[in-house]
Design a protein around this motif. Structure first.
Motif, PDB file in Angstrom:
ATOM      1  N   GLU A   1       0.868  -1.177   0.000  1.00 30.92           N
ATOM      2  CA  GLU A   1       0.000   0.000   0.000  1.00 30.92           C
ATOM      3  C   GLU A   1       0.904   1.225   0.000  1.00 30.92           C
ATOM      4  OE1 GLU A   1      -3.840   0.717   2.385  1.00 30.92           O
ATOM      5  OE2 GLU A   1      -2.299   1.799   3.533  1.00 30.92           O
ATOM      6  N   VAL A   2       0.683   2.121  -0.954  1.00 34.48           N
ATOM      7  CA  VAL A   2       1.506   3.318  -1.111  1.00 34.48           C
ATOM      8  C   VAL A   2       0.714   4.538  -0.667  1.00 34.48           C
ATOM      9  CG1 VAL A   2       2.769   4.776  -2.739  1.00 34.48           C
ATOM     10  CG2 VAL A   2       2.767   2.281  -3.026  1.00 34.48           C
ATOM     11  N   THR A   3       1.320   5.327   0.186  1.00 35.82           N
ATOM     12  CA  THR A   3       0.700   6.565   0.666  1.00 35.82           C
ATOM     13  C   THR A   3       1.541   7.756   0.240  1.00 35.82           C
ATOM     14  OG1 THR A   3      -0.229   5.438   2.604  1.00 35.82           O
ATOM     15  CG2 THR A   3      -0.073   7.842   2.706  1.00 35.82           C
ATOM     16  N   LEU A   4       0.923   8.784  -0.308  1.00 39.06           N
ATOM     17  CA  LEU A   4       1.612   9.996  -0.749  1.00 39.06           C
ATOM     18  C   LEU A   4       1.345  11.118   0.251  1.00 39.06           C
ATOM     19  CD1 LEU A   4       0.932   9.964  -4.614  1.00 39.06           C
ATOM     20  CD2 LEU A   4       2.744   8.842  -3.317  1.00 39.06           C
ATOM     21  N   LYS A   5       2.375  11.498   0.972  1.00 33.04           N
ATOM     22  CA  LYS A   5       2.250  12.597   1.922  1.00 33.04           C
ATOM     23  C   LYS A   5       2.556  13.921   1.235  1.00 33.04           C
ATOM     24  CE  LYS A   5       3.314  10.050   6.162  1.00 33.04           C
ATOM     25  NZ  LYS A   5       4.173  10.013   7.383  1.00 33.04           N
ATOM     26  N   THR A   6       2.271  15.002   1.909  1.00 30.59           N
ATOM     27  CA  THR A   6       2.567  16.318   1.352  1.00 30.59           C
ATOM     28  C   THR A   6       4.083  16.475   1.227  1.00 30.59           C
ATOM     29  OG1 THR A   6       0.610  17.236   2.414  1.00 30.59           O
ATOM     30  CG2 THR A   6       2.277  18.796   1.635  1.00 30.59           C
ATOM     31  N   PRO A   7       4.603  16.737   0.031  1.00 33.21           N
ATOM     32  CA  PRO A   7       6.058  16.839  -0.135  1.00 33.21           C
ATOM     33  C   PRO A   7       6.632  18.112   0.488  1.00 33.21           C
ATOM     34  CG  PRO A   7       4.947  17.417  -2.165  1.00 33.21           C
ATOM     35  CD  PRO A   7       3.873  16.940  -1.230  1.00 33.21           C
ATOM     36  N   ARG A   8       7.894  18.041   0.879  1.00 32.51           N
ATOM     37  CA  ARG A   8       8.578  19.218   1.394  1.00 32.51           C
ATOM     38  C   ARG A   8       8.896  20.155   0.229  1.00 32.51           C
ATOM     39  NH1 ARG A   8      13.435  16.155   4.197  1.00 32.51           N
ATOM     40  NH2 ARG A   8      13.036  14.862   2.353  1.00 32.51           N
ATOM     41  N   PRO A   9       8.810  21.458   0.466  1.00 31.96           N
ATOM     42  CA  PRO A   9       9.131  22.403  -0.615  1.00 31.96           C
ATOM     43  C   PRO A   9      10.627  22.549  -0.810  1.00 31.96           C
ATOM     44  CG  PRO A   9       8.542  23.594   1.376  1.00 31.96           C
ATOM     45  CD  PRO A   9       8.348  22.145   1.690  1.00 31.96           C
ATOM     46  N   GLY A  10      11.006  23.005  -1.993  1.00 30.42           N
ATOM     47  CA  GLY A  10      12.398  23.327  -2.249  1.00 30.42           C
ATOM     48  C   GLY A  10      13.246  22.148  -2.646  1.00 30.42           C
ATOM     49  N   ARG A  11      14.581  22.390  -2.682  1.00 29.19           N
ATOM     50  CA  ARG A  11      15.535  21.381  -3.113  1.00 29.19           C
ATOM     51  C   ARG A  11      15.780  20.372  -1.993  1.00 29.19           C
ATOM     52  NH1 ARG A  11      19.064  21.628  -7.395  1.00 29.19           N
ATOM     53  NH2 ARG A  11      18.605  23.848  -7.645  1.00 29.19           N
ATOM     54  N   MET A  12      15.866  19.083  -2.382  1.00 29.23           N
ATOM     55  CA  MET A  12      16.091  18.020  -1.416  1.00 29.23           C
ATOM     56  C   MET A  12      17.605  17.837  -1.182  1.00 29.23           C
ATOM     57  SD  MET A  12      13.088  17.004  -0.548  1.00 29.23           S
ATOM     58  CE  MET A  12      12.467  18.674  -0.811  1.00 29.23           C
ATOM     59  N   PRO A  13      17.985  17.091  -0.128  1.00 29.04           N
ATOM     60  CA  PRO A  13      19.410  16.879   0.167  1.00 29.04           C
ATOM     61  C   PRO A  13      20.206  16.286  -0.994  1.00 29.04           C
ATOM     62  CG  PRO A  13      18.085  16.235   2.042  1.00 29.04           C
ATOM     63  CD  PRO A  13      17.129  16.550   0.935  1.00 29.04           C
TER      64      PRO A  13
END
Length: 500
Positions: A466-478
């Motif tokens: 089961e895949v859940t999509l949460k609210t993504p963080r804004p901006g550039r990732m590490p």
């Protein structure tokens, strides 16, 4: 009322009605022969034929709509003609209700009826109407007796496991090299057609039936099989494209497993070659007749996670769909309520596929397969199912003969149906194929995954995680990009939970 004598030089206006049905009462004439005889009668009488109404392969006794007959009545009511010509009265009607309607119209509009075989039927006199009613009653009795004879013959053939006739069922009918004479329903003419052995399976059609059965047991859908038929050029035995209804009917046909049926009830084993193993057939029936199965799925999904990925907003959990919120070039997964923001669909699907393939490629992937049902004796279950069906037939016979009260009959049937449902469920467990089979243990899991169509991939995904999509963080990732992998959460349904 009799036909009005026309003025000098004016011909009597007449119409002809011809009909042929499966029973072909009388001489069994086709519509063309009926027309010729009726036109010859009109010529001898000096009548002008304004129109010929034709109903082909429609029984007057069955109650089915006869379009040209209804059109003729409407035209006669408008005064189009004063004479109706038919080959015999039973070609006109075998229904008492229709006869009375025709008598009323004839009396009101001054219409005379003439037949090639039975002469004039004067519906304007009591004796003429009585004759017409007697002829109609005799014709109706003939149809009823014929129906009883046909029903008895079909039942006897069913009990013997013989072919009962009708349209050639997909899967059977190997040409014997001989021909037989058949009457064309449209013209009534005799034509030569190949003689078919309905007890032998047609190899290519039998292979298709087995493939369809295995696809359903592996999680495939009727819709995908209909598309398969269209792509392969496979048609029904009448040469028509295979529809959703056609496919479902062919899959649910007891004949596939060598089971003889009469009036919807199984009555024994057929003498023809079975194509599908009975356990697989019972399993397909259990799957397709499951009340929880969606029968009106709407538009076909175009993305791997449509309605499978869940919204990660607290308290939501609704299935996410792909929209154009990211622009036409960037379709995105989004919750219908607006929760969670948009996620680039192709990026999410690719990431999910990579994780699924990785999980299925691990050395312990065999632990993900559901264990084969233990202790299921298919032969014993089939025998038990047949005993239950025989008990149901016996209960019906006792109730029909008045030897069993309604309450006892109802209770016995309900118990038998419940027991039969249990047997069918066990047979389905024995035959249903794990959607992960074919992927686990494959030399190249990614290559095996890519050979699956979208529906098979979705079935595997549904079974595994089961895949859940949460609210993504804004901006550039590490990692320097903008895709928030941590916002895609995996809850593995099989094996030990793993967060990639």
């Amino acid at each position: 009322m009799k036909t009005t004598r026309p003025d000098a030089g004016q011909k009597t206006r007449a119409v002809i009605y011809v009909r042929i049905s499966q029973d072909r009462t009388g001489a069994g004439l086709g519509v063309e022969r009926q027309r010729e005889d009726c036109e010859a009668l009109a010529e001898r009488m000096g009548w002008e034929v304004l129109e010929v109404y034709v109903d082909n392969d429609v029984s007057a006794f069955s109650g089915k709509l006869r379009k040209d007959y209804r059109r003729m009545l409407a035209d006669l009511d408008q005064g189009k003609a004063t004479v109706v010509i038919v080959w015999h009265t039973d070609r006109l009607t075998r229904s008492i209700v229709e006869l009375e309607e025709y008598i009323e119209l004839s009396d009101r509009r001054g219409i005379a009826t003439h037949t090639v075989q039975a002469g004039t039927v004067d519906l304007a006199t009591p004796s003429g109407r009585m004759t017409a009613r007697i002829l109609g009653a005799v014709a109706r009795q003939e149809s009823e007796h014929k129906g009883e004879r046909v029903a008895r013959a079909r039942r006897q053939k069913a009990l013997k496991g013989e072919w009962m006739g009708g349209i050639r069922p997909f899967g059977w009918g190997v040409p014997t090299g001989e021909t037989r004479t058949k009457t064309d329903r449209k013209t009534g003419e005799e034509v030569e057609v190949p003689e078919l052995d309905m007890m032998k399976a047609v190899p290519e059609e039998a292979e298709a039936l087995r493939f369809w059965t295995d696809e359903i047991l592996s999680g495939g859908s009727i819709r995908s099989l209909v598309k398969w038929c269209a792509d392969k050029g496979v048609t029904t035995t009448r040469g028509n494209p295979v529809t959703h209804t056609d496919m479902r009917d062919m899959l649910l046909r007891p004949r596939n497993a060598g089971i003889a049926v009469y009036r919807g009830e199984e009555v024994g084993r057929g003498q023809w070659e079975p194509i599908v193993d009975e356990a697989k057939y019972r399993a397909v029936c259990a799957i397709l007749k499951d009340p929880a199965r969606t029968t009106t799925p709407g538009a076909q999904p175009k993305w791997l996670g449509s309605l499978l990925y869940r919204c990660g907003r607290a308290g939501c959990g609704k299935g996410m769909t792909v929209t154009q919120s990211g622009g036409r070039n960037h379709p995105s997964y989004k919750c219908g309520t607006g929760h969670g923001g948009g996620r680039r669909a192709e990026l999410v699907d690719q990431y999910v596929e990579d994780q699924v393939i990785d999980r299925l490629s691990r050395p312990d992937a065999h632990q993900l397969l559901e264990p084969a049902p233990d202790g299921i004796d298919v032969a014993a279950l089939q025998a038990e199912g047949e005993r239950i069906r025989q008990r149901m037939r016996d209960l019906g016979g006792l109730f029909g003969a008045g030897q069993l009260e309604l309450d006892a009959f109802t209770e016995g049937m309900e118990t038998a149906r419940a027991q039969l449902a249990g047997v069918t469920t066990q047979l389905a467990r024995a035959a249903t194929r794990d959607p992960l089979a074919g992927l686990v243990g494959a030399p190249d899991v990614r290559a095996a995954w890519q050979t699956l169509d979208l529906e098979r991939k979705r079935n595997a995904l549904r079974a595994l995680v089961e895949v859940t999509l949460k609210t993504p963080r804004p901006g550039r990732m590490p990692d320097g990009g903008y895709f928030d992998y941590d916002a895609v959460v995996f809850h593995w349904r099989r094996g030990i939970n793993h967060r990639p």
